[in-house]
Enzyme design. Sequence first.
Site, PDB file in Angstrom:
ATOM      1  N   GLU A 144       0.873  -1.173   0.000  1.00  0.00           N
ATOM      2  CA  GLU A 144       0.000   0.000   0.000  1.00  0.00           C
ATOM      3  C   GLU A 144       0.908   1.220   0.000  1.00  0.00           C
ATOM      4  O   GLU A 144       1.510   1.562   1.015  1.00  0.00           O
ATOM      5  CB  GLU A 144      -0.887   0.003   1.245  1.00  0.00           C
ATOM      6  CG  GLU A 144      -1.736   1.251   1.412  1.00  0.00           C
ATOM      7  CD  GLU A 144      -2.361   1.348   2.797  1.00  0.00           C
ATOM      8  OE1 GLU A 144      -2.480   2.480   3.312  1.00  0.00           O
ATOM      9  OE2 GLU A 144      -2.720   0.293   3.375  1.00  0.00           O
TER      10      GLU A 144
ATOM     11  N   ARG B 225       0.984  10.401   0.172  1.00  0.00           N
ATOM     12  CA  ARG B 225       1.310  11.647   0.851  1.00  0.00           C
ATOM     13  C   ARG B 225       2.700  12.170   0.522  1.00  0.00           C
ATOM     14  O   ARG B 225       3.233  13.003   1.250  1.00  0.00           O
ATOM     15  CB  ARG B 225       1.156  11.475   2.359  1.00  0.00           C
ATOM     16  CG  ARG B 225       1.932  10.332   2.977  1.00  0.00           C
ATOM     17  CD  ARG B 225       1.695  10.297   4.477  1.00  0.00           C
ATOM     18  NE  ARG B 225       2.437   9.237   5.133  1.00  0.00           N
ATOM     19  CZ  ARG B 225       1.893   8.261   5.846  1.00  0.00           C
ATOM     20  NH1 ARG B 225       0.587   8.201   5.981  1.00  0.00           N
ATOM     21  NH2 ARG B 225       2.635   7.345   6.411  1.00  0.00           N
TER      22      ARG B 225
ATOM     23  N   LYS C 184     -10.920  -0.323   7.193  1.00  0.00           N
ATOM     24  CA  LYS C 184      -9.694  -0.059   7.946  1.00  0.00           C
ATOM     25  C   LYS C 184     -10.071   0.473   9.335  1.00  0.00           C
ATOM     26  O   LYS C 184     -11.000   1.285   9.463  1.00  0.00           O
ATOM     27  CB  LYS C 184      -8.865   0.977   7.185  1.00  0.00           C
ATOM     28  CG  LYS C 184      -7.555   1.387   7.853  1.00  0.00           C
ATOM     29  CD  LYS C 184      -6.784   2.321   6.938  1.00  0.00           C
ATOM     30  CE  LYS C 184      -5.476   2.751   7.552  1.00  0.00           C
ATOM     31  NZ  LYS C 184      -4.629   3.520   6.632  1.00  0.00           N
TER      32      LYS C 184
END
Length: 204
Positions: free
Chosen positions: A42, A46, A130
């Site tokens: 993953e 950012r 999540k």
Amino acid sequence: MAVTEHPGVESFRFIPVVTIKRIEDAIPTLASLRDGGLPVAEITFRTQCAEEAIRTGVKAFPDMCIGAGTVVNAEQCLKAIGAGAKFIVSPGLDEETARVCRGNGIPYIPGCVTPTEIMKAISLGLTVLKFFPANVYGGLNAVRALSAPFPQVRFVPTGGVDLSNLEEYLSFDKVQAVGGTFLLKGDIRANTAALVEKLKCIKS
């Protein structure tokens, strides 16, 4: 040209959360994960090079399941999917991102920690969620409590998950997988290989 088959994100019990700060680190990092026995990543959205890192990784490792994390809006989601991301993860729940993923047939795993957020996710057809940051919002005790009124939901706890509590989380049947960054500290390949061996011994 034959399409390379790769496993979907749902087949993994651990999802490495990878932050690529320099594009030249993308291939070595992903190669270390794959060679260690865990062909999934993953890549967090950012950093400036996140989109390029996903595109580079997908091209170099078509057998890996590479997705995008920390996706906070539909614009980022579209960029990630355009780069080849196979799944999308958000720290919270974003309805527009959910719609984009649904329209593109891409799994979306949003962050949800309250009953209200979980109910909203279910209304959008989402049942793999999540749980982040897990260590702040009650950890496994909270996941167990939330699983009672929402038996159809499976969780992916992330945040504060490490080797000390990995087995505890994964032994609970409502935890589909866990996510974390600790594999990326030190020798990534060796860390990954050790984790893969540990996962073989953990019953779900």
